[in-house]
Every structure is written in C-alpha cells, then in structure tokens.
Enzyme design. Structure first.
Site, PDB file in Angstrom:
ATOM      1  N   ASP A  62      -1.915   3.683  58.427  1.00 56.05           N
ATOM      2  CA  ASP A  62      -2.964   4.521  58.276  1.00 56.05           C
ATOM      3  C   ASP A  62      -2.751   5.212  57.023  1.00 56.05           C
ATOM      4  O   ASP A  62      -2.084   6.365  56.996  1.00 56.05           O
ATOM      5  CB  ASP A  62      -3.356   5.294  59.388  1.00 56.05           C
ATOM      6  CG  ASP A  62      -4.844   5.681  59.447  1.00 56.05           C
ATOM      7  OD1 ASP A  62      -5.468   5.770  58.375  1.00 56.05           O
ATOM      8  OD2 ASP A  62      -5.461   5.912  60.438  1.00 56.05           O
ATOM      9  N   ASP A  63      -3.582   5.065  55.719  1.00 53.54           N
ATOM     10  CA  ASP A  63      -3.753   5.782  54.719  1.00 53.54           C
ATOM     11  C   ASP A  63      -2.323   5.713  53.892  1.00 53.54           C
ATOM     12  O   ASP A  63      -1.870   6.666  53.168  1.00 53.54           O
ATOM     13  CB  ASP A  63      -4.046   6.970  54.890  1.00 53.54           C
ATOM     14  CG  ASP A  63      -5.480   7.503  55.552  1.00 53.54           C
ATOM     15  OD1 ASP A  63      -6.022   6.356  55.696  1.00 53.54           O
ATOM     16  OD2 ASP A  63      -5.603   8.520  55.765  1.00 53.54           O
ATOM     17  N   CYS A 119     -10.942   3.892  57.094  1.00 57.58           N
ATOM     18  CA  CYS A 119     -10.361   3.391  58.317  1.00 57.58           C
ATOM     19  C   CYS A 119     -11.418   2.134  58.906  1.00 57.58           C
ATOM     20  O   CYS A 119     -10.844   1.144  59.367  1.00 57.58           O
ATOM     21  CB  CYS A 119     -10.023   4.295  59.359  1.00 57.58           C
ATOM     22  SG  CYS A 119      -8.895   5.392  58.781  1.00 57.58           S
ATOM     23  N   ARG A 143     -10.507  -1.995  59.558  1.00 58.88           N
ATOM     24  CA  ARG A 143      -9.992  -2.425  60.910  1.00 58.88           C
ATOM     25  C   ARG A 143     -10.760  -3.723  61.342  1.00 58.88           C
ATOM     26  O   ARG A 143     -10.446  -4.625  61.809  1.00 58.88           O
ATOM     27  CB  ARG A 143      -9.911  -1.489  61.773  1.00 58.88           C
ATOM     28  CG  ARG A 143      -8.542  -0.595  61.536  1.00 58.88           C
ATOM     29  CD  ARG A 143      -8.856   1.062  62.014  1.00 58.88           C
ATOM     30  NE  ARG A 143      -7.972   1.856  61.158  1.00 58.88           N
ATOM     31  CZ  ARG A 143      -6.608   2.168  61.414  1.00 58.88           C
ATOM     32  NH1 ARG A 143      -6.183   1.692  62.634  1.00 58.88           N
ATOM     33  NH2 ARG A 143      -6.176   2.894  60.522  1.00 58.88           N
ATOM     34  N   LYS A 147      -4.007   3.355  66.814  1.00 58.86           N
ATOM     35  CA  LYS A 147      -5.305   4.074  66.707  1.00 58.86           C
ATOM     36  C   LYS A 147      -6.442   2.797  66.614  1.00 58.86           C
ATOM     37  O   LYS A 147      -6.150   1.901  65.792  1.00 58.86           O
ATOM     38  CB  LYS A 147      -5.004   4.799  65.266  1.00 58.86           C
ATOM     39  CG  LYS A 147      -6.534   4.964  64.686  1.00 58.86           C
ATOM     40  CD  LYS A 147      -6.728   5.998  63.533  1.00 58.86           C
ATOM     41  CE  LYS A 147      -7.787   5.781  62.566  1.00 58.86           C
ATOM     42  NZ  LYS A 147      -7.753   6.584  61.270  1.00 58.86           N
ATOM     43  N   HIS A 163     -10.092   2.973  66.482  1.00 59.31           N
ATOM     44  CA  HIS A 163     -11.121   3.275  65.598  1.00 59.31           C
ATOM     45  C   HIS A 163     -12.351   2.147  65.522  1.00 59.31           C
ATOM     46  O   HIS A 163     -12.890   2.012  64.392  1.00 59.31           O
ATOM     47  CB  HIS A 163     -10.642   3.575  64.087  1.00 59.31           C
ATOM     48  CG  HIS A 163     -11.300   4.809  63.543  1.00 59.31           C
ATOM     49  ND1 HIS A 163     -11.060   5.264  62.453  1.00 59.31           N
ATOM     50  CD2 HIS A 163     -12.688   5.434  64.161  1.00 59.31           C
ATOM     51  CE1 HIS A 163     -12.079   6.383  62.204  1.00 59.31           C
ATOM     52  NE2 HIS A 163     -12.614   6.530  63.129  1.00 59.31           N
ATOM     53  N   SER A 203      -9.643   8.564  64.723  1.00 59.15           N
ATOM     54  CA  SER A 203      -8.529   9.193  63.704  1.00 59.15           C
ATOM     55  C   SER A 203      -7.973  10.567  64.459  1.00 59.15           C
ATOM     56  O   SER A 203      -8.539  11.201  65.343  1.00 59.15           O
ATOM     57  CB  SER A 203      -9.208   9.801  62.433  1.00 59.15           C
ATOM     58  OG  SER A 203      -9.553   8.534  61.768  1.00 59.15           O
ATOM     59  N   HIS A 220      -1.773   9.176  58.559  1.00 61.55           N
ATOM     60  CA  HIS A 220      -3.333   9.868  58.209  1.00 61.55           C
ATOM     61  C   HIS A 220      -3.008  11.274  58.782  1.00 61.55           C
ATOM     62  O   HIS A 220      -2.111  11.519  59.639  1.00 61.55           O
ATOM     63  CB  HIS A 220      -4.177   9.133  59.332  1.00 61.55           C
ATOM     64  CG  HIS A 220      -5.618   9.688  59.168  1.00 61.55           C
ATOM     65  ND1 HIS A 220      -5.964  10.769  59.490  1.00 61.55           N
ATOM     66  CD2 HIS A 220      -6.799   8.885  58.692  1.00 61.55           C
ATOM     67  CE1 HIS A 220      -7.311  10.722  59.383  1.00 61.55           C
ATOM     68  NE2 HIS A 220      -7.766   9.871  58.770  1.00 61.55           N
ATOM     69  N   ASP A 255      -4.328   0.237  56.185  1.00 66.56           N
ATOM     70  CA  ASP A 255      -5.841   0.031  56.202  1.00 66.56           C
ATOM     71  C   ASP A 255      -6.376   0.365  54.997  1.00 66.56           C
ATOM     72  O   ASP A 255      -7.519  -0.040  54.769  1.00 66.56           O
ATOM     73  CB  ASP A 255      -6.203   0.917  57.295  1.00 66.56           C
ATOM     74  CG  ASP A 255      -6.029   2.290  57.291  1.00 66.56           C
ATOM     75  OD1 ASP A 255      -5.439   2.824  56.685  1.00 66.56           O
ATOM     76  OD2 ASP A 255      -6.957   3.063  57.907  1.00 66.56           O
ATOM     77  N   ASN A 256      -5.950   1.226  54.253  1.00 63.21           N
ATOM     78  CA  ASN A 256      -6.423   1.685  52.857  1.00 63.21           C
ATOM     79  C   ASN A 256      -5.373   2.757  52.249  1.00 63.21           C
ATOM     80  O   ASN A 256      -4.453   2.826  52.782  1.00 63.21           O
ATOM     81  CB  ASN A 256      -7.739   2.566  53.220  1.00 63.21           C
ATOM     82  CG  ASN A 256      -7.527   3.796  53.992  1.00 63.21           C
ATOM     83  OD1 ASN A 256      -8.097   3.781  55.216  1.00 63.21           O
ATOM     84  ND2 ASN A 256      -7.104   5.004  53.673  1.00 63.21           N
ATOM     85  N   LYS A 292      -7.531   6.592  48.825  1.00 61.90           N
ATOM     86  CA  LYS A 292      -8.353   6.159  49.913  1.00 61.90           C
ATOM     87  C   LYS A 292      -9.882   6.423  49.448  1.00 61.90           C
ATOM     88  O   LYS A 292     -10.258   7.665  48.808  1.00 61.90           O
ATOM     89  CB  LYS A 292      -8.009   7.385  51.051  1.00 61.90           C
ATOM     90  CG  LYS A 292      -8.859   7.185  52.203  1.00 61.90           C
ATOM     91  CD  LYS A 292      -8.350   7.996  53.268  1.00 61.90           C
ATOM     92  CE  LYS A 292      -9.385   7.799  54.448  1.00 61.90           C
ATOM     93  NZ  LYS A 292      -8.628   8.780  55.787  1.00 61.90           N
TER      94      LYS A 292
HETATM   95 MG    MG Z   1      -7.121   4.894  56.898  1.00 59.86          MG
END
Ligand code: MG
Length: 471
Positions: free
Chosen positions: A41-42, A81, A85, A138, A140, A163, A236, A288-289, A309
């Site tokens: 994540d991130d 996010c 996803r 996670k 989301h 998150s 994240h 994810d980003n 992001k």
């Molecule tokens: Mg993310």
C-alpha cells in the site's frame, strides 16, 4: 430438409468447438496453479533495492526478482487505494463499478457503499473452479457486512477493512505521518471473517501477523488450488514496525516498515518452497498506488518518476512489480512490456482454465503469455484516470496528458489542448513536452482516446453514499 441439415451441421460444429474449449480447459486445469497476490500500500517505484533504492534493504524481493521477472512499466489502475483495489479484483476500470468519485476519493468509515454485488471478483471466479480463497490484509472495498471479502468470494478474511489512518481519535497527539505514531491514535478494527477481534488493531504486528496467517493458509491448502490475496496495510501511514525491524533501517521508520514488508514476502515464499509448491504457484508482488509524497519522511519515493500517490503522472501509478513462478516465469528477466494490475484478472483466469465473464467489458488483457516469457505484451495502451476523469493516455512509448494535477493539495487541474506529450522511453520523468514535434502521435492518441470514451459506461457511484451526520 435443407434447414434441418444446416441445423445438424451447426450442431456438429458447435460440438467440435465445445470439445476444443474443453480440451483447452482441461490442459489449463491440469496445471491450475495456485495464485498469490502480494499487494503493498503506497509503495513507490523507487522504494526497493532492486528498483534502485540506495539504503532500503529488500533481499527477499530482490531474490524474488532474480528468480522471476521484474517489470519496468507495470501500472496500478488508479492512483489511490479504493479504486485501485476494485480494478485489481475485477479486471475493470473503477469507473465501471462505481468505485471512484471526484468528491471522496476512497471509502471512509462513514461510507455506506462498496463493491457492487454484481461485480465478479477474481475470488468468485476462481472459487467457481474449485479454488480455496483467502484475503489477508487491508480490504477497502466496503466495510458494511454485504461488502466484506467473505461476501466477495473469499472463504476467509483477516485484516483491517479500510486504511490504517482512519478512525483517528480526537486525542491523537500528532499527524498520521508522524515518525512516532501511537496505536491508540487510530481506532482501526481488526477483523476475522465478519467479526471485529481487536480494536484498535495493534499495528506494530500487522505485517508479521499477515505473513503468519498467509503461511498457515498455504500449509492448510497444499493439496488443492488456492488464491491467496494479501493486501498489506503498510507502508501506508501511520507507519508501524515490529520490534524485530524498528530502528534498524538507515532510511528510518519508512525503511523499517518496507524491510519488514520484504521479510513478510520472504516468509510467504519460504513457506511455498517448504511445502513443495514453488513450481505450482504464481506469485505477483506490486503496489496499489505510488508513494504518498506529502507525508514527507513517512512517505516513499517514486525514484526517477514524476509526482506520486493521487496523481496520474508516472509516479502515481507506475509500480514496482515482480512475478515469480519457478519453471514457468522466466528467471532474471526484466520485462519492459506495458502491463497492469487490471491484467491479473484475465491472466489468472486463463491460467486456471476459467472463461472470463462475457456479459461485461473487461479492461484487463490476458498477460499470462507475457508472464511466461512472451516478448510482446498484449497491451499497447494505458488509460490514466484520476477519480472519474480520464487525465492521460499512453500508447507505445508516448503518453499524452489532457489534464494534469499534482497528487495532493489545493491546486486545480490544468487542461492541455493540445495535450502534453512525453516519450517515456527517453524521458520517463516526464519533463520534456514533445507534442509540437509529433502531431501525428497526438492525433493517433486522440483517436484511441475517443474510442475508449465511447465504450465507457460509468457504474452507480458507491463512494458518495455516506451515513447521515450524527445529531
Ligand atoms: Mg494506497
């Protein structure tokens, strides 16, 4: 009579076709690899040793890259996010499922929406083919009961539903991007299946517990095909590392967290090796980003890519990506083909011998051949959406930006007509606009863009549906 004969002929032909499809299916089913998707994540394009970070140590991911294929031009489907996803699990751009919005970029604890039931997730599609399925991490994609992983094709779930910086308490003593955050600042629930088992979740141990759960699931399912989806909570913000990793990385807390993530990946791969499943399992690692740059030291790095992001510059959506499947995915390869998280849905279905849904547009391309070593990617174009708006389009090496906007902050979008044009092969940092020199490319991408727009039907917005404010 003639009609009757034509009918018989059609019947015989369709019989042949069905036999052909069945043969293809049973070939694939004989193989039916396990599928493991490890989703950071991130995490930024520049955050791993094998993607050039000078001080963050990622020996397990580096080994995974040496034993597998590392991608240079692999994209997430959105720069934040929730939509990212939704796209990974459905193979569809998030605008189609309604999982993106211009007012609320992701789902929040007061959201009422989630991934619509009519969407077919990778877990649902593979479950139909006899796979056991688990989501660990996670989610989301909606935290109301009807949207949880267990209602979306996953046999089991362990993780946080949104998150880790949400449910922030008023007495929090610092920003989410603090370098010494406290667990008690964030009242995030940890769930097992549909039950909250810990609140606030002890975020120091989440990464470790996810990898333990993942290993347990692999061991329990060593004799049947499985899908294991592990969307890690980290890196994240807020950043938490366990005592084994805290304070160890020269990059500081962000480095500790990425190094722990790397250790968790190593644990999953070691479990597959120990269970004799290496040659039966496709593992894909990506993010994810891009990195959350406004978190400063608590955010990652996009390396040489622009922005991070939230933006449709390369740094927002081009991700580290590694595929591993000893004996099938070529070892030590660096793949420059354009590919995306959108492509994992059709690729995994193809590997499992499952027909993709035919009643809806699928934006992913089947990259199973590319994963196994084909030189060319089936994908030559990429569409960069920020929320519901198409900002940029890539075709071949060229990327045209019709709109640009930095990932976070108040600056409004800037419209470009003609678009800004960058040649990503020679200018991956998107600094030199070459539109004036390539009017033919601008025209060509405009035509591709028009065709894409004509085929886009937006789904009902899921992100703007929120609980009424408490009175
Ligand atoms: Mg993310």
């Amino acid at each position: 009579m003639r009609k009757h004969r034509a009918g018989l002929l059609r019947l015989a032909l369709s019989g042949l076709l069905i036999t052909g499809v069945m043969a293809a299916r049973s070939d694939a089913q004989a193989e039916r690899p396990n599928i493991v998707i490890l989703f950071a994540d991130d995490l930024g394009y520049g955050d791993l040793t094998c993607y050039g970070h000078p001080t963050i140590r990622t020996p397990h991911l580096d080994r995974m890259a040496r034993e597998g294929t590392r991608f240079t031009d692999f994209y997430s489907a959105a720069p934040v996010c929730t939509p990212s996803r939704a796209a990974l699990l459905t193979g569809r751009l998030p605008l189609r499922s309604g999982m993106t919005s211009d007012t609320r970029r992701v789902l929040f604890p007061n959201s009422r929406g989630g991934l619509p039931a009519e969407e077919i997730t990778l877990a649902e599609a593979l479950k139909g083919a006899g796979y056991r399925t688990a989501c660990i991490g996670k989610w989301h994609l909606g935290h109301k009961p009807e949207f949880l992983p267990t209602r979306n094709g996953f046999d089991s779930y362990f993780g946080i539903p949104y998150s880790n910086d949400m449910d922030r308490l008023p007495n929090a003593g610092g920003p989410s991007g603090s370098l010494s955050p406290k667990v008690g600042w964030f009242n995030v629930p940890l769930m097992r299946n549909e039950t909250v088992v810990e609140r606030p979740a002890d975020q120091h141990t989440l990464t470790r517990r996810y990898s333990e759960e993942a290993s347990k699931f692999i061991r329990a399912n060593r004799r049947n095909p499985f899908l294991l989806y592990v969307p890690f909570t980290m890196p994240h913000v807020p950043l938490f590392a366990s005592s084994e990793f805290a304070g160890k990385s020269p990059r500081g807390l962000y480095g500790d967290v990425v190094e722990e993530l790397d250790g968790a990946v190593g644990r999953v791969l070691d479990t597959l090796r120990a269970e004799g499943l290496s040659r039966k399992t496709l593992v894909v690692f990506t993010s994810d980003n891009g990195p959350w740059l406004t978190q400063r030291l608590a955010g990652g790095s996009a390396g040489l890519l622009r922005d991070g992001k939230g933006s449709t510059w390369e740094g927002g959506m081009r991700e580290p990506a590694i595929a591993w499947w000893p004996g099938k995915v070529r070892a030590g390869r660096v793949c420059r083909g354009v590919a995306s998280t959108l492509d994992l849905f059709p690729a995994c279905l193809a590997l499992a011998g499952v027909q993709p849904p035919a009643d809806r547009p699928i934006d992913g391309h089947d990259i199973s051949g590319l994963l196994k070593g084909d030189e060319r990617s089936p994908r030559n174009t990429y569409f960069f959406y920020r929320d519901t708006q198409l900002y940029a389009v890539r075709k071949g090496a060229f990327k045209a930006h019709y709109l640009t906007r930095t990932g976070y902050g108040q600056a409004p979008a800037v419209r470009h007509d003609p678009p800004l044009l960058f040649n990503l092969d020679v200018d991956p940092s998107e600094t030199m606009d070459v539109a004036a020199a390539h009017p033919d490319v601008v025209r060509d991408i405009a035509a591709v863009t028009e065709r894409h727009r004509a085929g886009m039907v937006a789904g009902r917005n899921q992100l703007d549906d929120i609980d009424p404010p408490a009175r």
